[in-house]
Design a protein around this motif. Sequence first.
Motif, PDB file in Angstrom:
ATOM      1  N   GLN A 138       0.814  -1.216   0.000  1.00  0.00           N
ATOM      2  CA  GLN A 138       0.000   0.000   0.000  1.00  0.00           C
ATOM      3  C   GLN A 138       0.854   1.276   0.000  1.00  0.00           C
ATOM      4  N   GLU A 139       1.880   1.318   0.832  1.00  0.00           N
ATOM      5  CA  GLU A 139       2.708   2.525   0.922  1.00  0.00           C
ATOM      6  C   GLU A 139       3.414   2.825  -0.399  1.00  0.00           C
ATOM      7  N   ASP A 147       2.806   5.978  -3.090  1.00  0.00           N
ATOM      8  CA  ASP A 147       3.944   6.790  -3.555  1.00  0.00           C
ATOM      9  C   ASP A 147       3.962   6.922  -5.074  1.00  0.00           C
TER      10      ASP A 147
END
Length: 194
Positions: free
Chosen positions: A66-67, A71
Amino acid sequence: LHNEDNDMAPLRIETLRNNLTEWLDGSEIYGFLCYLSRHSHRNTVVVDSNVIIPLPMNQNVQDIPQEAFVDRCYGFIPGQVPEIILFPLNFPNHWTLVVWDASDNRGFFIDSLSSPFQSRLHGDERIPIIQSFITRMTNIPINNIHINDYPLNLYTNQNDGNSCGYFTCLYAEAWLFNNRNLLFNNFNINTEKR
């Protein structure tokens, strides 16, 4: 900011302004589209063109943590379905744009050098990657995601060999701020570049 890795080289913006045949690079296009997204007051996401390249690491979008996914997608907020998703695409030496618009529930491919006979996107291996990004952000099943060529008579085409990046930016700006009116009257790209 500079064309080269020294402070004595001209600023990149000066080079672009003084040399009208200079091409925009991917980071400049991405940066401008992110600027538009921020100021559009719409839930607009811009996907980094580097993650739409057909490489093994980009194939399974659902497996991207997810991160890292956030990004790569400027403006994406998990749990919020975007109104507009902008995908700047680079073909060899040519920039184009795919716009996903939730109001139509489909994507549009806009190519400033488009030929009415054969879309550059037809059969391209990036289509499944684009569809996967849309699925992950909208939860629409991938089989229900369609990307069509935007009708040639609804947008101004470039008539030189080096303005595709500028047109990609102009199309995104007009989509977001000019009610999709991509026909530019009395238009001179060299004036726009300055």
